[in-house]
Design a protein around this motif. Structure first.
Motif, short mmCIF file in Angstrom:
data_model
loop_
_atom_site.label_atom_id
_atom_site.label_comp_id
_atom_site.label_asym_id
_atom_site.label_seq_id
_atom_site.Cartn_x
_atom_site.Cartn_y
_atom_site.Cartn_z
N UNK A 1 0.52 -1.20 -0.15
CA UNK A 1 0.23 0.35 -0.13
C UNK A 1 0.81 1.41 -0.02
N UNK A 2 2.14 1.64 0.71
CA UNK A 2 2.84 2.37 0.77
C UNK A 2 3.43 2.52 -1.04
N UNK A 3 4.27 1.19 -1.03
CA UNK A 3 4.49 1.38 -2.42
C UNK A 3 3.88 1.84 -3.35
N UNK A 4 2.82 1.45 -3.02
CA UNK A 4 2.10 2.16 -4.68
C UNK A 4 2.12 3.60 -4.72
N UNK A 5 1.81 4.31 -2.83
CA UNK A 5 2.06 5.68 -3.39
C UNK A 5 3.17 6.31 -4.06
N UNK A 6 4.05 5.53 -3.95
CA UNK A 6 5.82 6.52 -4.10
C UNK A 6 5.72 6.06 -5.14
N UNK A 7 5.24 5.21 -5.69
CA UNK A 7 5.16 4.21 -7.10
C UNK A 7 6.15 3.79 -7.55
N UNK A 8 7.50 3.82 -6.28
CA UNK A 8 8.61 2.30 -6.90
C UNK A 8 8.58 1.33 -6.33
N UNK B 1 -4.63 -6.13 -9.52
CA UNK B 1 -3.46 -5.69 -10.80
C UNK B 1 -3.78 -4.92 -11.50
N UNK B 2 -4.86 -5.54 -12.10
CA UNK B 2 -5.79 -3.92 -12.48
C UNK B 2 -5.60 -2.51 -12.04
N UNK B 3 -6.55 -1.60 -10.90
CA UNK B 3 -5.93 -1.10 -10.40
C UNK B 3 -4.98 -0.16 -10.29
N UNK B 4 -3.50 -1.63 -10.53
CA UNK B 4 -2.19 -1.26 -10.69
C UNK B 4 -1.77 -1.26 -11.73
N UNK B 5 -2.30 -1.59 -12.88
CA UNK B 5 -2.10 -1.40 -14.27
C UNK B 5 -2.36 0.33 -14.60
N UNK B 6 -3.51 0.47 -14.22
CA UNK B 6 -4.23 1.72 -14.01
C UNK B 6 -3.20 2.76 -13.82
#
Lengths: 447, 305
Positions: A99-106, A119-124
Motif C-alpha cells: 500500500x505504501x509502495x503503490x503511493x511512492x510509485x517505486x 492488479x488492474x488497479x496497479x495497471x491503471x
C-alpha cells in the motif's frame, strides 16, 4: 490540553503517515502509460550492461524460500550481468508494504500478485509493465494454461504470469461419507441437501465453514452464482454492466445458500469461525465436507490435532450443479499465485520468469507444495491435485474469486454480504442491492 | 522615570536573549511535531475530500461527499453506537468494579500483594495475545473452548459467544474489562493510599459509619483519581481496536463494529482511503469534543469543590 491533543492526534497518526508519501509525488510523475513504453529491441551489444532485478516474494516457508534463492542463483550464473535482489515478506506484511509502495510509485521489478482487480488497479496507476510481446517470443505464452495466464491480463495485455492456478471444489472425508451412507461425488444441489440431512441424522457436522473470515463462505455463494447464471450473468454485471448484481442469479444464489443454513449444514458458531477453525474441524475428521481451494489439504494437516490431517481419507469433487442453472457444470471458480512485472523492470526480469516456468522447475515447485502447476506437461502424482488440474483445464470459464477479480472496494463488499446473508442480517435482495451500489460506484452505472 | 526605563530595557534585552534560547531548544521538537503530527492531520483532512483508492495521486475531488456518506451510513451509526456502548459500560460497570476491588484489597487484607498482582497481570499482556487467547476460550466447541466446557459441565446452555450477533459486543466487553480493570484498580489503590489517615480518624471520632465514610470521605478525596481514570477509560474506549479486530473483525455482520475497525475496514480492506481519512477526521472531532467538554466540566467542579 496538549496531552489530550497528543492522545487524539495519535489516533489518526498512522493513517496520516501512510498518506504522507504521496504529497511530493504528483509533480514528478508523468502519466506513464505502460503500453506506450518504447519496446524497441536493440541489437544485443557485445558487453551486456549490468542490470539488477528486485524481486519480492512471500514464500516464508524454509524449503520454498531456499528454492527461490537457488533459482535466482542459477539464473545469475547463466547470466553474469544480472543481479537478483530478493526480499522475502510474510503475506500480510507484503500487503501492508504494497500500500505504501503503490503511493511512492517505486515498485519492485517482480512481485507477488493474485491478478484480478488489485492488479488492474496497479495497471491503471501505471505501475506495471506490459510484457505481452515479450511473453509471445519463442511461443512461450503457449506453454502455459491459457485460463491461468488470462488471470494476469487486463484489456488483453499481460502484466505478469501465474505460477500456480487451481480451483475451488469440495474436499470430503471418505470415512464419514461411508459412515453416513452418502456416495461421492455429489453432483447436484438436491443431492447435497439430501446428504446434509443424512450427515445430521448420523450426528456428523456436514460442512465445515468459516464465515468469520468471510472469504471461505463467499466461495460457496460465488460458485452458486456461477452455476445458476453462468458466465453471462457475471459478465453482464461486472464487465459490460449491461446487467446488474441484483439480477436473478445473484439473488437466487443467496437463497440457495440459506437452504444450507436452514438445513443446519454448518458447525456450531460457523459465523465467527476463522479459516483456521474450519480447517481444524476438517483436519480432525469432525466434518464431512469443506468448500475450499487447492491449499485445503495443507491447512487441514497444519491445523489438525495430530499434525497429520486426513490425507489418507480425503477426496475431492467439483462444486455440485444447480438443477436448471444456466452455467456449465465444468465452469470453475479458482485462483492462485503469480508474479507481475514492475514498470521499470529490465527485459531480463521476464527472462527470469520464463526460466522459472519450465516443466522442470514447475515440477520442483509442485514437489515443495507451492501450488498447482500451470505449465503444460508438468508432472503431478497427487490424485487430488490431478483432479484439480483436470477440472481447471476442462473449464471453459474459469472465474477468478470475486474478491480478487473485482476492484478491492467491491471484493470486500462481496465477502461482507455473504456473511450478512448467512447470519440472516440481510435478505439476499438487500445484500445484492448493496453490492450493486458498490458496483455503480466502483465500476460504473448500469448501461 | 529614567531608572524605570533602563530597567525595562535591561529586562527586555534579557527577555529576548532568553527567548532565542527557548526558541532554539524548541525547534527539534517542533519540527518533529510538525512533520509527524500536524502536517499529517492536515493531509488527512485534504485526502478526506477525495475519492481516492491509495494508488497514484488523489485527483477525484468530491468535496464533503465522504462526510455526507459517513453520516448516512447505517454501519457507521452502528459502529458509533457500539463505541458509545463500550464507553458507557466502561464508565458505569468497569470503573465502579475497579473501585470496588481497590477498596477491597487496597488496605489491610491478607495477601493483598497477591491479589493486586493477579488483577494487574492482564494489563501487562499485549492486546494481540489477549485477543487470541480469548478467541480460544470463547470457542463454541466445548472440546476446545474452555468457557463452553465449563457451561457444559454445569449443565448450562452453551453460548456461541462471538457468533451470536446479540452477544458478541458483550463478550468483547468482558475481555476489555478483564484486561483494563487492573490498571484502573491500581490507579485507585494509589489514590486511596494518598488519603491522609488523620482525616479518616477524625471522621471516625465524629462517629461516621462505613457507608458515610465511603460517600463523604473516601470518594470526595478520591475525586482527582476518578476523574483521571474516567478520562483515560473514555479515550481508550473510543479508540479500542486491536482486540475487536483480532477477535471478530467487527463481525458478524458489523455486530461488533467500532469506530476504529470501521476506519480500518474502509482504509485498508476496501482501499477507499479518502473515505477512511474522513472517518479518521470524524473520530478526531469526537475525541476533541469529548476532551474539551470533559476538561471544562471537571475544571468547573474542581472550583466548586
Amino acid at each position: 490540553m496538549k496531552k489530550i491533543l497528543t492522545l487524539t492526534l495519535v489516533a489518526v497518526f498512522m493513517v496520516s503517515m501512510l498518506l504522507m508519501g504521496t504529497s511530493c509525488k504528483g509533480a514528478e510523475e508523468e502519466p506513464a502509460a505502460p503500453a506506450e513504453e518504447p519496446a524497441a529491441e536493440e541489437p544485443a551489444p557485445e558487453e551486456k550492461e549490468p542490470v539488477t532485478i528486485t524481486w519480492w516474494h512471500i514464500q516464508t516457508e524454509e524449503s520454498q524460500k531456499a528454492y527461490w534463492q537457488d533459482l535466482a542463483d542459477r539464473f545469475m550464473d547463466a547470466n553474469p550481468h544480472v543481479t537478483i535482489e530478493i526480499t522475502v515478506m510474510e503475506n500480510e506484511n507484503f500487503k501492508a508494504k504494497m500500500t505504501t509502495v503503490m503511493q511512492t510509485g517505486e515498485v519492485p521489478d517482480l512481485f507477488q500478485s493474485w491478478g484480478g482487480g488489485t492488479m488492474n488497479a496497479q495497471v491503471e496507476a501505471g505501475l506495471l509493465k506490459d510484457i505481452t510481446d515479450k511473453l509471445a517470443e519463442d511461443g512461450f505464452a503457449d506453454t502455459i494454461s491459457p485460463g491461468a495466464l488470462g488471470v494476469y491480463s487486463y484489456n488483453g495485455r499481460n502484466y505478469g504470469v501465474p505460477r500456480d492456478m487451481g480451483m475451488v471444489g469440495i474436499f470430503y472425508n471418505t470415512e464419514l461419507f461411508d459412515k453416513a451412507g452418502v456416495t461421492a461425488p455429489i453432483a447436484t444441489w438436491a443431492d447435497l441437501l439430501e446428504a446434509v440431512d443424512k450427515f445430521n441424522a448420523a450426528g456428523i457436522t456436514p460442512i465445515a465453514e468459516a464465515a468469520g473470515d468471510k472469504w471461505p463462505a463467499a466461495f460457496s455463494w460465488e460458485y452458486l452464482v456461477t452455476r445458476i447464471g453462468g458466465q453471462a450473468a457475471f459478465d453482464a454485471a461486472a464487465n459490460t454492466r449491461t446487467g446488474s448484481f441484483t439480477d436473478e442469479p445473484f439473488v437466487q444464489a443467496g437463497y440457495k445458500l440459506l437452504e444450507l443454513v436452514d438445513a443446519d449444514a454448518y458447525q456450531d458458531g460457523f459465523l465467527a469461525a476463522t479459516w483456521g477453525d474450519a480447517a481444524t474441524i476438517m483436519g480432525n475428521g469432525e466434518a464431512a465436507m469443506n468448500c475450499m481451494g487447492q491449499w485445503g489439504p495443507g491447512s487441514y494437516r497444519e491445523n489438525s490435532a495430530d499434525g497429520k490431517g486426513i490425507d489418507d481419507k480425503l477426496g475431492w469433487f467439483p462444486f455440485p450443479m444447480v438443477e436448471g442453472g444456466a452455467g456449465n457444470p465444468n465452469d470453475a471458480l479458482g485462483g492462485g499465485n503469480g508474479f507481475v512485472v514492475g514498470k521499470d523492470a529490465p527485459d531480463e526480469a521476464v527472462d527470469f520468469l520464463k526460466f522459472m516456468l519450465t516443466v522442470e522447475e514447475q515440477d520442483k515447485q509442485t514437489e515443495l507444495g507451492m501450488g498447482v502447476p500451470v505449465v503444460k506437461g508438468a508432472t503431478v502424482e497427487d490424485p487430488i491435485l490431478l483432479q484439480i488440474i483436470e477440472g481447471r483445464d476442462k473449464a471453459e470459464y474459469l472465474q477468478l474469486y470475486y474478491d480478487q477479480y473485482l476492484p478491492p472496494a467491491m471484493g470486500s463488499v462481496v465477502n461482507d454480504i455473504v456473511q450478512g446473508i448467512m447470519a440472516k442480517a440481510m435478505t439476499p435482495e438487500e445484500a445484492c442491492q448493496m453490492l450493486e451500489d458498490s458496483a455503480v460506484e466502483n465500476i460504473g452505472p448500469r448501461k | 522615570m529614567v531608572t524605570i526605563e533602563t530597567l525595562k530595557k535591561r529586562k527586555s534585552r534579557r527577555f529576548s536573549s532568553d527567548r532565542i534560547k527557548v526558541f532554539l531548544f524548541l525547534i527539534p521538537a517542533a519540527v518533529l511535531l510538525l512533520v509527524f503530527l500536524v502536517i499529517p492531520i492536515f493531509q488527512c483532512l485534504y485526502y478526506s475530500l477525495f475519492n481516492w483508492n491509495g494508488m497514484g495521486p488523489a485527483e477525484d475531488f468530491i468535496g464533503i461527499i465522504n462526510y455526507k456518506k459517513i453520516i448516512s451510513d447505517n454501519v457507521f451509526l452502528r459502529a458509533l453506537g457500539n463505541t458509545f456502548a463500550i464507553v458507557g459500560l466502561s464508565l458505569f460497570v468497569q470503573l465502579p468494579l475497579a473501585l470496588f476491588l481497590a477498596i477491597m484489597i487496597g488496605r489491610g487484607i491478607k495477601g493483598r500483594a497477591f491479589y493486586r498482582t493477579v488483577f494487574f497481570l492482564p494489563y501487562v499482556l499485549s492486546e494481540t495475545i489477549t485477543a487470541v487467547m480469548w478467541r480460544i476460550l470463547y470457542n463454541p466447541d466445548p472440546s476446545r473452548g474452555f468457557i463452553n466446557a465449563v457451561f457444559q459441565a454445569f449443565g448450562w446452555k452453551m453460548q456461541d459467544w462471538l457468533g451470536n450477533m446479540n452477544l458478541v459486543l458483550f463478550s468483547i466487553f468482558i475481555v476489555l474489562t478483564w484486561k483494563y480493570i487492573g490498571f484502573h484498580m491500581l490507579l485507585y489503590i494509589t489514590g486511596l493510599q494518598n488519603i491522609p489517615r488523620d482525616v479518616e480518624e477524625a471522621a471516625l471520632i465524629d462517629g461516621v459509619n462505613k457507608r458515610q465514610m465511603l460517600t463523604y470521605i473516601t470518594l470526595p478525596l478520591l475525586g482527582g483519581t476518578i476523574r483521571t481514570s474516567a478520562y483515560l477509560s473514555v479515550l481508550g474506549s473510543l479508540q479500542v481496536y486491536a482486540i475487536v479486530w483480532i477477535m471478530t473483525k467487527g463481525g458478524p455482520v458489523n455486530a461488533s463494529e467500532v469506530l476504529s475497525t470501521y476506519m480500518y475496514r474502509f482504509s485498508f480492506v476496501r482501499f477507499q482511503l479518502g473515505y477512511g481519512a474522513a472517518v479518521a477526521i470524524v473520530m478526531l472531532i469526537i475525541s476533541l469534543i469529548f476532551s474539551v467538554t470533559y476538561m471544562s466540566i471537571t475544571r468547573r467542579t474542581e472550583h466548586i469543590a
